[in-house]
Design a protein around this motif. Structure first.
Motif, PDB file in Angstrom:
ATOM      1  N   ASN A  26      29.960  35.995  14.594  1.00 26.03           N
ATOM      2  CA  ASN A  26      29.059  35.359  15.559  1.00 26.03           C
ATOM      3  C   ASN A  26      29.697  35.226  16.934  1.00 26.03           C
ATOM      4  O   ASN A  26      29.003  35.237  17.948  1.00 26.03           O
ATOM      5  N   GLU A  27      31.013  35.090  16.994  1.00 25.74           N
ATOM      6  CA  GLU A  27      31.719  34.896  18.262  1.00 25.74           C
ATOM      7  C   GLU A  27      32.347  36.179  18.799  1.00 25.74           C
ATOM      8  O   GLU A  27      33.022  36.155  19.817  1.00 25.74           O
ATOM      9  N   PHE A  28      32.119  37.296  18.143  1.00 28.42           N
ATOM     10  CA  PHE A  28      32.772  38.553  18.501  1.00 28.42           C
ATOM     11  C   PHE A  28      32.405  39.010  19.910  1.00 28.42           C
ATOM     12  O   PHE A  28      33.258  39.479  20.659  1.00 28.42           O
ATOM     13  N   VAL A  29      31.149  38.897  20.271  1.00 28.34           N
ATOM     14  CA  VAL A  29      30.685  39.326  21.596  1.00 28.34           C
ATOM     15  C   VAL A  29      30.275  38.078  22.379  1.00 28.34           C
ATOM     16  O   VAL A  29      29.249  37.479  22.093  1.00 28.34           O
ATOM     17  N   GLN A  30      31.108  37.690  23.329  1.00 28.75           N
ATOM     18  CA  GLN A  30      30.874  36.524  24.176  1.00 28.75           C
ATOM     19  C   GLN A  30      31.029  36.948  25.636  1.00 28.75           C
ATOM     20  O   GLN A  30      31.785  37.882  25.933  1.00 28.75           O
ATOM     21  N   PRO A  31      30.350  36.282  26.557  1.00 29.20           N
ATOM     22  CA  PRO A  31      30.454  36.659  27.978  1.00 29.20           C
ATOM     23  C   PRO A  31      31.892  36.698  28.511  1.00 29.20           C
ATOM     24  O   PRO A  31      32.218  37.555  29.340  1.00 29.20           O
ATOM     25  N   ASP A  32      32.765  35.809  28.019  1.00 29.26           N
ATOM     26  CA  ASP A  32      34.132  35.788  28.537  1.00 29.26           C
ATOM     27  C   ASP A  32      34.989  36.949  28.028  1.00 29.26           C
ATOM     28  O   ASP A  32      36.123  37.118  28.447  1.00 29.26           O
ATOM     29  N   ARG A  33      34.454  37.775  27.156  1.00 31.76           N
ATOM     30  CA  ARG A  33      35.179  38.948  26.650  1.00 31.76           C
ATOM     31  C   ARG A  33      34.958  40.176  27.536  1.00 31.76           C
ATOM     32  O   ARG A  33      35.515  41.235  27.287  1.00 31.76           O
ATOM     33  N   PHE A  34      34.114  40.037  28.551  1.00 30.85           N
ATOM     34  CA  PHE A  34      33.821  41.150  29.455  1.00 30.85           C
ATOM     35  C   PHE A  34      34.576  40.951  30.766  1.00 30.85           C
ATOM     36  O   PHE A  34      34.606  39.837  31.300  1.00 30.85           O
ATOM     37  N   VAL A  35      35.185  42.021  31.246  1.00 28.94           N
ATOM     38  CA  VAL A  35      35.974  41.947  32.483  1.00 28.94           C
ATOM     39  C   VAL A  35      35.556  43.069  33.429  1.00 28.94           C
ATOM     40  O   VAL A  35      35.243  44.171  33.003  1.00 28.94           O
ATOM     41  N   THR A  36      35.518  42.743  34.726  1.00 27.64           N
ATOM     42  CA  THR A  36      35.218  43.730  35.761  1.00 27.64           C
ATOM     43  C   THR A  36      36.218  43.533  36.897  1.00 27.64           C
ATOM     44  O   THR A  36      36.370  42.412  37.375  1.00 27.64           O
ATOM     45  N   PRO A  37      36.916  44.565  37.311  1.00 25.25           N
ATOM     46  CA  PRO A  37      36.885  45.909  36.749  1.00 25.25           C
ATOM     47  C   PRO A  37      37.607  45.949  35.403  1.00 25.25           C
ATOM     48  O   PRO A  37      38.450  45.095  35.121  1.00 25.25           O
ATOM     49  N   ALA A  38      37.300  46.946  34.614  1.00 24.45           N
ATOM     50  CA  ALA A  38      37.925  47.064  33.298  1.00 24.45           C
ATOM     51  C   ALA A  38      39.422  47.287  33.431  1.00 24.45           C
ATOM     52  O   ALA A  38      40.214  46.751  32.662  1.00 24.45           O
ATOM     53  N   ILE A  39      39.795  48.076  34.430  1.00 21.32           N
ATOM     54  CA  ILE A  39      41.211  48.346  34.692  1.00 21.32           C
ATOM     55  C   ILE A  39      41.484  47.976  36.142  1.00 21.32           C
ATOM     56  O   ILE A  39      40.913  48.568  37.055  1.00 21.32           O
ATOM     57  N   THR A  40      42.319  46.977  36.348  1.00 22.67           N
ATOM     58  CA  THR A  40      42.624  46.552  37.719  1.00 22.67           C
ATOM     59  C   THR A  40      43.586  47.534  38.376  1.00 22.67           C
ATOM     60  O   THR A  40      44.282  48.299  37.697  1.00 22.67           O
ATOM     61  N   LEU A  65      46.582  60.243  31.154  1.00 26.37           N
ATOM     62  CA  LEU A  65      46.855  59.655  32.461  1.00 26.37           C
ATOM     63  C   LEU A  65      45.728  59.980  33.435  1.00 26.37           C
ATOM     64  O   LEU A  65      45.304  59.116  34.217  1.00 26.37           O
ATOM     65  N   LYS A  66      45.214  61.185  33.370  1.00 26.73           N
ATOM     66  CA  LYS A  66      44.118  61.603  34.253  1.00 26.73           C
ATOM     67  C   LYS A  66      42.879  60.733  34.009  1.00 26.73           C
ATOM     68  O   LYS A  66      42.248  60.248  34.959  1.00 26.73           O
ATOM     69  N   ASP A  67      42.518  60.514  32.741  1.00 21.28           N
ATOM     70  CA  ASP A  67      41.363  59.666  32.424  1.00 21.28           C
ATOM     71  C   ASP A  67      41.608  58.222  32.858  1.00 21.28           C
ATOM     72  O   ASP A  67      40.716  57.561  33.386  1.00 21.28           O
ATOM     73  N   TRP A  68      42.822  57.731  32.623  1.00 20.13           N
ATOM     74  CA  TRP A  68      43.174  56.371  33.025  1.00 20.13           C
ATOM     75  C   TRP A  68      42.969  56.199  34.534  1.00 20.13           C
ATOM     76  O   TRP A  68      42.334  55.244  34.975  1.00 20.13           O
ATOM     77  N   GLN A  69      43.504  57.114  35.299  1.00 21.36           N
ATOM     78  CA  GLN A  69      43.415  57.013  36.752  1.00 21.36           C
ATOM     79  C   GLN A  69      41.969  57.130  37.239  1.00 21.36           C
ATOM     80  O   GLN A  69      41.560  56.440  38.166  1.00 21.36           O
ATOM     81  N   ARG A  70      41.188  57.992  36.592  1.00 19.82           N
ATOM     82  CA  ARG A  70      39.780  58.151  36.968  1.00 19.82           C
ATOM     83  C   ARG A  70      39.009  56.857  36.696  1.00 19.82           C
ATOM     84  O   ARG A  70      38.221  56.407  37.528  1.00 19.82           O
ATOM     85  N   LEU A  71      39.234  56.244  35.546  1.00 16.07           N
ATOM     86  CA  LEU A  71      38.542  54.991  35.206  1.00 16.07           C
ATOM     87  C   LEU A  71      39.038  53.835  36.069  1.00 16.07           C
ATOM     88  O   LEU A  71      38.265  52.965  36.469  1.00 16.07           O
ATOM     89  N   GLN A  72      40.328  53.826  36.364  1.00 18.11           N
ATOM     90  CA  GLN A  72      40.898  52.768  37.204  1.00 18.11           C
ATOM     91  C   GLN A  72      40.341  52.834  38.625  1.00 18.11           C
ATOM     92  O   GLN A  72      40.191  51.810  39.293  1.00 18.11           O
ATOM     93  N   ALA A  73      39.989  54.021  39.095  1.00 20.51           N
ATOM     94  CA  ALA A  73      39.463  54.206  40.443  1.00 20.51           C
ATOM     95  C   ALA A  73      38.017  53.728  40.573  1.00 20.51           C
ATOM     96  O   ALA A  73      37.490  53.671  41.684  1.00 20.51           O
ATOM     97  N   GLN A  74      37.374  53.386  39.457  1.00 16.67           N
ATOM     98  CA  GLN A  74      35.985  52.923  39.484  1.00 16.67           C
ATOM     99  C   GLN A  74      35.958  51.398  39.387  1.00 16.67           C
ATOM    100  O   GLN A  74      36.097  50.835  38.301  1.00 16.67           O
ATOM    101  N   PRO A  75      35.781  50.703  40.513  1.00 21.63           N
ATOM    102  CA  PRO A  75      35.889  49.245  40.521  1.00 21.63           C
ATOM    103  C   PRO A  75      34.759  48.514  39.790  1.00 21.63           C
ATOM    104  O   PRO A  75      34.892  47.334  39.478  1.00 21.63           O
ATOM    105  N   ASN A  76      33.658  49.197  39.495  1.00 25.19           N
ATOM    106  CA  ASN A  76      32.531  48.528  38.842  1.00 25.19           C
ATOM    107  C   ASN A  76      32.498  48.697  37.329  1.00 25.19           C
ATOM    108  O   ASN A  76      31.534  48.298  36.684  1.00 25.19           O
ATOM    109  N   THR A  77      33.539  49.295  36.758  1.00 29.87           N
ATOM    110  CA  THR A  77      33.555  49.454  35.303  1.00 29.87           C
ATOM    111  C   THR A  77      33.633  48.091  34.633  1.00 29.87           C
ATOM    112  O   THR A  77      34.252  47.161  35.140  1.00 29.87           O
ATOM    113  N   ILE A  78      32.991  47.999  33.486  1.00 31.28           N
ATOM    114  CA  ILE A  78      32.985  46.757  32.718  1.00 31.28           C
ATOM    115  C   ILE A  78      33.792  46.990  31.452  1.00 31.28           C
ATOM    116  O   ILE A  78      33.536  47.930  30.705  1.00 31.28           O
ATOM    117  N   GLY A  79      34.781  46.152  31.221  1.00 27.84           N
ATOM    118  CA  GLY A  79      35.591  46.249  30.013  1.00 27.84           C
ATOM    119  C   GLY A  79      35.155  45.207  28.998  1.00 27.84           C
ATOM    120  O   GLY A  79      34.654  44.139  29.355  1.00 27.84           O
TER     121      GLY A  79
END
Length: 197
Positions: free
Chosen positions: A127-141, A153-167
């Protein structure tokens, strides 16, 4: 025998529905459906928790679903899926109920837990697995160091460059933290990091 099991299931249903969010749908019902394509036996317990939250896009709510099936709560298997608002499967993971129960050790005040305590803890974790505080933006700071244990590393850098990703962060076992992010190139959620022990 079905009549004697009904009060137990009714109690579990009421216990599971005692969540604070209206986004959670929880069911505890008896079923004879087999688990997935690989199951060779019928399972008798089904407990489902579903919540919606922005993940693959900030404009739409995706569906996070945990489904527990097995002969007993403590020996069941949990199927965790994330599905987009358009119905595309973004993530699928199977783990044991024991992976939810393991962290009970941190809350125990006695050397052992009773079966009802273990079952209640597993249902609470679902029941507590998905809570609002478990989501972070950006996913990778921008300050995070690359973790290539799960992605290149290429995928990491590409995802890190997207500031609106939700983790989305969650823990299995005692301290095995997972960080998922939606990768638009692969059109699925990928694990980009871990946290905990």
């Amino acid at each position: 025998m079905r009549k004697t099991l009904f009060p137990c299931w009714a109690f579990l249903f009421l216990l599971a529905c005692n969540g604070p969010s209206t986004e959670t749908k929880t069911e505890a019902v008896r079923t004879n459906e087999p688990v997935g394509k690989t199951s060779t036996t019928n399972q008798s317990i089904k407990h489902v928790v579903q919540r919606s939250h922005a993940f693959s896009s900030s404009d739409a709510q995706d569906f996070f679903r945990l489904e527990l099936r097995g002969d007993s709560i403590t020996t069941s298997t949990v199927l965790f899926t994330i599905t987009s608002s358009q119905g595309q499967l973004l993530h699928r993971q199977t783990f044991s109920a024991a992976d939810l129960e393991a962290s009970l050790v941190y809350e125990m005040t006695t050397p052992t837990a009773t079966l009802p305590q273990r079952e209640a803890y597993i249902l609470r974790r679902m029941n507590e697995f998905v809570q609002p505080d478990r989501f972070v933006t950006p996913a990778i700071t921008q300050s995070q160091n690359p973790d290539t244990s799960f992605v290149s590393l290429k995928d990491w850098q590409r995802l890190q460059a997207q500031p609106n990703t939700i983790g989305f962060k969650y823990t299995l076992g005692k301290e095995d933290g997972h960080l998922l992010v939606y990768d638009p190139t692969q059109k699925k959620a990928v694990r980009v990091g871990s946290f905990g022990g």
